[in-house]
Enzyme design. Sequence first.
Site, PDB file in Angstrom:
ATOM      1  N   ARG A   1       0.800  -1.229   0.000  1.00 42.88           N
ATOM      2  CA  ARG A   1       0.000   0.000   0.000  1.00 42.88           C
ATOM      3  C   ARG A   1       0.830   1.276   0.000  1.00 42.88           C
ATOM      4  O   ARG A   1       0.582   2.196  -0.781  1.00 42.88           O
ATOM      5  CB  ARG A   1      -0.921   0.053   1.240  1.00 42.88           C
ATOM      6  CG  ARG A   1      -2.189  -0.694   1.098  1.00 42.88           C
ATOM      7  CD  ARG A   1      -2.538  -1.348   2.403  1.00 42.88           C
ATOM      8  NE  ARG A   1      -1.563  -2.368   2.688  1.00 42.88           N
ATOM      9  CZ  ARG A   1      -1.640  -3.626   2.228  1.00 42.88           C
ATOM     10  NH1 ARG A   1      -2.692  -3.994   1.557  1.00 42.88           N
ATOM     11  NH2 ARG A   1      -0.693  -4.507   2.469  1.00 42.88           N
ATOM     12  N   THR A   2       1.787   1.356   0.905  1.00 46.39           N
ATOM     13  CA  THR A   2       2.489   2.630   1.068  1.00 46.39           C
ATOM     14  C   THR A   2       3.269   2.964  -0.198  1.00 46.39           C
ATOM     15  O   THR A   2       3.135   4.060  -0.758  1.00 46.39           O
ATOM     16  CB  THR A   2       3.428   2.564   2.292  1.00 46.39           C
ATOM     17  OG1 THR A   2       2.684   2.065   3.401  1.00 46.39           O
ATOM     18  CG2 THR A   2       3.984   3.933   2.623  1.00 46.39           C
TER      19      THR A   2
ATOM     20  N   LYS B   1      25.892  -4.868  -0.642  1.00 51.77           N
ATOM     21  CA  LYS B   1      27.361  -4.880  -0.747  1.00 51.77           C
ATOM     22  C   LYS B   1      28.007  -4.177   0.429  1.00 51.77           C
ATOM     23  O   LYS B   1      29.211  -3.939   0.435  1.00 51.77           O
ATOM     24  CB  LYS B   1      27.786  -4.171  -2.039  1.00 51.77           C
ATOM     25  CG  LYS B   1      27.232  -4.760  -3.303  1.00 51.77           C
ATOM     26  CD  LYS B   1      27.692  -3.913  -4.500  1.00 51.77           C
ATOM     27  CE  LYS B   1      26.643  -3.863  -5.577  1.00 51.77           C
ATOM     28  NZ  LYS B   1      26.845  -2.740  -6.493  1.00 51.77           N
TER      29      LYS B   1
ATOM     30  N   HIS C   1       4.598   5.512  11.646  1.00 49.86           N
ATOM     31  CA  HIS C   1       4.218   5.416  10.236  1.00 49.86           C
ATOM     32  C   HIS C   1       3.310   6.610   9.975  1.00 49.86           C
ATOM     33  O   HIS C   1       2.095   6.475   9.821  1.00 49.86           O
ATOM     34  CB  HIS C   1       3.503   4.088  10.002  1.00 49.86           C
ATOM     35  CG  HIS C   1       3.287   3.710   8.560  1.00 49.86           C
ATOM     36  ND1 HIS C   1       3.539   4.555   7.495  1.00 49.86           N
ATOM     37  CD2 HIS C   1       2.828   2.538   8.019  1.00 49.86           C
ATOM     38  CE1 HIS C   1       3.246   3.936   6.369  1.00 49.86           C
ATOM     39  NE2 HIS C   1       2.818   2.716   6.660  1.00 49.86           N
TER      40      HIS C   1
ATOM     41  N   ARG D   1      11.342   3.520   3.812  1.00 51.85           N
ATOM     42  CA  ARG D   1      10.868   2.514   4.775  1.00 51.85           C
ATOM     43  C   ARG D   1      12.069   1.690   5.184  1.00 51.85           C
ATOM     44  O   ARG D   1      12.851   1.232   4.337  1.00 51.85           O
ATOM     45  CB  ARG D   1       9.791   1.622   4.173  1.00 51.85           C
ATOM     46  CG  ARG D   1       9.466   0.451   5.103  1.00 51.85           C
ATOM     47  CD  ARG D   1       8.242  -0.305   4.709  1.00 51.85           C
ATOM     48  NE  ARG D   1       7.036   0.467   4.976  1.00 51.85           N
ATOM     49  CZ  ARG D   1       5.808  -0.027   4.902  1.00 51.85           C
ATOM     50  NH1 ARG D   1       5.628  -1.288   4.573  1.00 51.85           N
ATOM     51  NH2 ARG D   1       4.759   0.728   5.152  1.00 51.85           N
TER      52      ARG D   1
HETATM   53  N1   CP Z   1      -0.386  -0.145   5.744  1.00 52.97           N
HETATM   54  C1   CP Z   1       0.835  -0.378   5.226  1.00 52.97           C
HETATM   55  O1   CP Z   1       1.840   0.250   5.611  1.00 52.97           O
HETATM   56  O2   CP Z   1       0.831  -1.342   4.272  1.00 52.97           O
HETATM   57  P1   CP Z   1       2.121  -1.802   3.447  1.00 52.97           P
HETATM   58  O3   CP Z   1       3.067  -2.454   4.440  1.00 52.97           O
HETATM   59  O4   CP Z   1       1.608  -2.741   2.410  1.00 52.97           O
HETATM   60  O5   CP Z   1       2.760  -0.562   2.872  1.00 52.97           O
END
Ligand code: CP
Length: 312
Positions: free
Chosen positions: A56-57, A85, A134, A106
């Site tokens: 999603r993100t 590496k 998040h 991320r």
């Molecule tokens: N909600 C969320 O962060 O989903 P993903 O891990 O798929 O990005």
Amino acid sequence: MVSVSDFAGRDVITVNEFRRDEIVFLLDAAAQFEQVTGTLLAGRVIATLFFEPSTRTRLSFESAVGRLGGSCVGFAEAGVSSQAKGESLADTVRVVEGYSDLLLLRHPLEGAARLAAEVAQIPVVNCGDGAHQHPTQTFVDLYTMQRECGRIDGLHVVFAGDLRYGRAVHSLVSVLTLFNARITLVSPQFLRLPEEQRRTLETLGVEYREMESLEASLPEADVLYMTRVQRERFTDPTEYDKFKDAYTLDMSVLQNARDSLAILHPLPRVQEIAREVDVHPHAAYFRQAHYGVAVRKALMALILGHADKVLA
Ligand code: CP
């Protein structure tokens, strides 16, 4: 008074860096961006550095960039980057900032986004750092509450599942304190909200309660925020096995809830929401995932200084 200039060039590392009026401004902007497509981000390059899996993100950001005419560079797993590496995160950031205008990161380590922001000369958006925060998920969650419930202020929100490791929970609980929410925390003892966060709630005088029974938590709830038990954060797999099926929301559990209960989940889900719930009119989790595009379009346009062309 908030204006578009308050967002220009800004990092997004935690929700705590945002005032209530700034969040409200962003959510209003997201509503105005829902139908916007075109060339607002033409010539802009967004870097997606994802050292952990995401559907999603990453894809909602990429979709938002595509709908606004920009382009993306990046990777979706650490193994295909030069981290494999031995390259450090700081060096990766120093290199990629020369290829892009905005960096989306991320990373499994708490604090990684903060480190990247300290190193980078371009804005950095935290797309999840370990079990910490998040923030863009929280903006999406708030937008979903606004859309599904017509308001955020004063809602009674039940969080259920893995409140210990769930970074989406940590960000959202933290920011709901700005909206006079009532909060109920449903988890086994082992998966309680971390002590530091509970202390913060107490210091702020936020009304909250903790329980273990999902059924008992529901009668007065406006929003149920279900979460997955975060297998990837457990050091001991036998502990994960003990708690992975702690809760399952099905239609029989929902008999304890108001008909209007909005059901949210940051997704992905494993077994904590039965498939039969998907047809419930207030099962909002797939809409929630889709709202991510509007919220992230607005956020990027604001950070990159192009939102004034859309916002009334
Ligand atoms: N909600 C969320 O962060 O989903 P993903 O891990 O798929 O990005």
